[in-house]
Enzyme design. Structure first.
Site, PDB file in Angstrom:
ATOM      1  N   TYR A  82     -11.220 -10.880  10.780  1.00  0.00           N
ATOM      2  CA  TYR A  82     -11.464 -11.410   9.445  1.00  0.00           C
ATOM      3  C   TYR A  82     -11.777 -12.899   9.495  1.00  0.00           C
ATOM      4  O   TYR A  82     -11.145 -13.663  10.222  1.00  0.00           O
ATOM      5  CB  TYR A  82     -10.244 -11.178   8.547  1.00  0.00           C
ATOM      6  CG  TYR A  82     -10.146  -9.765   8.048  1.00  0.00           C
ATOM      7  CD1 TYR A  82     -11.158  -9.216   7.283  1.00  0.00           C
ATOM      8  CD2 TYR A  82      -9.040  -8.984   8.331  1.00  0.00           C
ATOM      9  CE1 TYR A  82     -11.074  -7.913   6.817  1.00  0.00           C
ATOM     10  CE2 TYR A  82      -8.941  -7.682   7.877  1.00  0.00           C
ATOM     11  CZ  TYR A  82      -9.971  -7.159   7.112  1.00  0.00           C
ATOM     12  OH  TYR A  82      -9.893  -5.871   6.655  1.00  0.00           O
ATOM     13  N   HIS A  99      -1.163  -0.201   5.728  1.00  0.00           N
ATOM     14  CA  HIS A  99      -1.703   0.661   6.777  1.00  0.00           C
ATOM     15  C   HIS A  99      -0.769   1.830   7.097  1.00  0.00           C
ATOM     16  O   HIS A  99      -0.431   2.080   8.243  1.00  0.00           O
ATOM     17  CB  HIS A  99      -1.987  -0.145   8.047  1.00  0.00           C
ATOM     18  CG  HIS A  99      -3.126  -1.093   7.922  1.00  0.00           C
ATOM     19  ND1 HIS A  99      -3.804  -1.604   9.001  1.00  0.00           N
ATOM     20  CD2 HIS A  99      -3.726  -1.633   6.822  1.00  0.00           C
ATOM     21  CE1 HIS A  99      -4.758  -2.435   8.578  1.00  0.00           C
ATOM     22  NE2 HIS A  99      -4.723  -2.459   7.259  1.00  0.00           N
ATOM     23  N   TYR A 118      -9.671   6.791  19.971  1.00  0.00           N
ATOM     24  CA  TYR A 118     -10.731   6.341  19.081  1.00  0.00           C
ATOM     25  C   TYR A 118     -10.910   4.830  19.086  1.00  0.00           C
ATOM     26  O   TYR A 118     -11.627   4.288  18.250  1.00  0.00           O
ATOM     27  CB  TYR A 118     -10.517   6.934  17.684  1.00  0.00           C
ATOM     28  CG  TYR A 118     -10.877   8.399  17.720  1.00  0.00           C
ATOM     29  CD1 TYR A 118     -12.140   8.834  17.396  1.00  0.00           C
ATOM     30  CD2 TYR A 118      -9.970   9.334  18.223  1.00  0.00           C
ATOM     31  CE1 TYR A 118     -12.501  10.168  17.513  1.00  0.00           C
ATOM     32  CE2 TYR A 118     -10.315  10.670  18.360  1.00  0.00           C
ATOM     33  CZ  TYR A 118     -11.586  11.078  18.002  1.00  0.00           C
ATOM     34  OH  TYR A 118     -11.943  12.390  18.147  1.00  0.00           O
ATOM     35  N   GLN A 168       0.816  -1.208   0.000  1.00  0.00           N
ATOM     36  CA  GLN A 168       0.000   0.000   0.000  1.00  0.00           C
ATOM     37  C   GLN A 168       0.851   1.260   0.000  1.00  0.00           C
ATOM     38  O   GLN A 168       0.322   2.366   0.097  1.00  0.00           O
ATOM     39  CB  GLN A 168      -0.920  -0.005   1.229  1.00  0.00           C
ATOM     40  CG  GLN A 168      -1.897  -1.155   1.259  1.00  0.00           C
ATOM     41  CD  GLN A 168      -2.647  -1.262   2.567  1.00  0.00           C
ATOM     42  OE1 GLN A 168      -2.779  -0.290   3.304  1.00  0.00           O
ATOM     43  NE2 GLN A 168      -3.131  -2.440   2.876  1.00  0.00           N
TER      44      GLN A 168
END
Length: 436
Positions: free
Chosen positions: A320, A200, A309, A136
């Site tokens: 998953y 990520h 958060y 990514q």
């Protein structure tokens, strides 16, 4: 000069608005290989949970206004002209509006280009830092200084190697020379903690109303689902939002300045998994984020200084391939900030990338939040009421561009109140939405 790799074509169409097709939730692990190849983010074959699962958008209503069963209908949605202002880009990741109306676009493999949306000219820009275009990673976000007309700073976030097979989210800046088509004197401002994962990175950056630069850093795919997870550790900047001065230094009024010396003072908020969408509300000045959950569990949040958060101790996600909750529900755990909108495990989710509040006049979307959806391939539009209150309400409207199959990576609002969208693909367009 116009690169021969690019072309321009325009198509005038009615509004691309239709219910999202229900395709089911496949539940692949983002660390797996082989069977998850249909949701990879890059052609090299690394697995990416951003394209996750079928994500059919079906969920249960809840009192906090979190997930909805389907998008609300909009019978008077305007007819839109959908124009591909440039094509042939390789995995564009971010767009910035360049005065007096051009576009700066990053391509993940490491190119920065300037696009003239009227002529379709695409010019490469020199002086970009070396990046690590794996998984990514690569060249990611681009942001202009608030006083760009006087000080033409361009800020870039990117993934780069740090040695020993590890990599990190980087932030840097340089001055844009329009005549030389180059970023001059590029300097590294901040390097987040390194990890061996290739995913990520987070990596959205926006300037807040306070003139500070907010930058997201993902959790780098840590699977330590508990209180020892990196996103719950203030001694690391993984899984956080950073708040920095424009020169990369740490503001004295950051929430963790002057406390425990082991705490990273650049941290503004923590407990994040992989925030890839961030925008400033045009009226309240609040910073809004959207981030990826695991097995759904995606969220839209309003940032609070020092806020936790929740990831992974308080989340609506499941592991998953299972229906096992990762942590407590956010509405049942004290000390964490609840999202203003979310998608529970089994809902189909909304894997987000790129966000912008519509503050223009050309379209009747004033105050709405636009967010890209990667897996289902559409542009989401959310109405927001009470943005600066405790009674904020966020509701998804009918999706845009749903018939194109475009993974929407970024969205911005131009000076002429039109909307520009970056499509994530090997041979991708930059798209303009305007009323017919």
């Amino acid at each position: 000069m116009t690169s021969s790799r690019y072309s321009r074509r325009a198509v005038l169409l009615g509004a691309a608005i239709a219910p999202v097709p229900a395709t089911g939730c496949l539940g692949f692990d983002d660390d797996a290989s082989g069977s998850a190849a249909d949701r990879e983010d890059d052609p090299a074959g690394s697995v990416d949970d951003e394209t996750e699962d079928g994500r059919d958008g079906e969920g249960s209503e809840d009192e906090s206004g979190g997930t909805e069963s389907e998008a609300d209908p909009d019978p008077e949605e305007p007819s839109l002209a959908v124009t591909e202002v440039a094509t042939g880009l390789s995995h564009p990741w971010a767009i910035a509006i360049l005065p007096p109306g051009g576009l700066l676009v990053t391509e993940r493999e490491g190119r920065l280009v300037r696009i003239d949306p009227d002529s379709g000219d695409v010019d490469p820009i020199d002086g970009v830092p070396e990046v690590l275009p794996e998984g990514q990673g690569g060249l990611l976000d681009v942001e202009l200084a608030p006083d760009f007309d006087e000080e033409p700073w361009i800020y870039l976030t990117y993934a780069a190697g740090t040695g020993d097979g590890e990599s990190a989210t980087h932030l840097g800046r340089g001055r844009f020379d329009a005549e030389a088509m180059a970023v001059e004197g590029f300097e590294e401002l901040y390097v987040a903690d390194a990890a061996g994962s290739s995913g990520h990175y987070g990596s959205r950056a926006v300037f807040g109303a306070d003139g500070m630069l907010y930058v997201t850093v993902g959790d780098r795919q840590s699977k330590e689902f508990g209180p020892d997870h990196v996103a719950q550790d203030l001694g690391t900047d993984l899984g956080t939002t950073l708040r920095l001065r424009p020169d990369g230094s740490i503001p004295e009024d950051n929430p963790f300045v002057g406390g425990d010396e082991a705490v990273r003072e650049a941290i503004y908020s923590y407990g994040h998994r992989n925030p890839q969408a961030m925008a400033v509300h045009p009226e309240t000045g609040g910073i809004w984020q959207a981030e990826h959950g695991e097995e759904d569990g995606d969220e839209i949040n309003r940032l609070e200084a020092g806020g936790n958060y929740g990831w992974p101790v308080a989340t609506y996600a499941c592991e998953y391939g299972t229906d096992d909750p990762v942590g407590d529900r956010p509405d049942e755990r004290e000390g964490t900030v609840e999202p203003v909108h979310y998608w529970e495990c089994g809902s189909g989710g909304f894997p987000p990338s790129g966000a912008a509040f519509y503050d223009g006049t050309a379209l009747p979307w004033q105050g709405d939040l636009l967010v890209g959806n990667l897996a289902e391939g559409y542009l989401g539009r959310f109405s927001v009421e009470g943005a600066g209150t405790d009674d904020v309400s966020v509701r998804e409207r009918e999706p845009l561009l749903v018939d194109r199959g475009w993974r929407v990576r970024d969205v911005v609002v131009g000076d002429s109140s039109v909307v520009y969208v970056a499509v994530d693909a090997e041979d991708a367009p930059i798209v303009r939405l305007a009323p017919t």
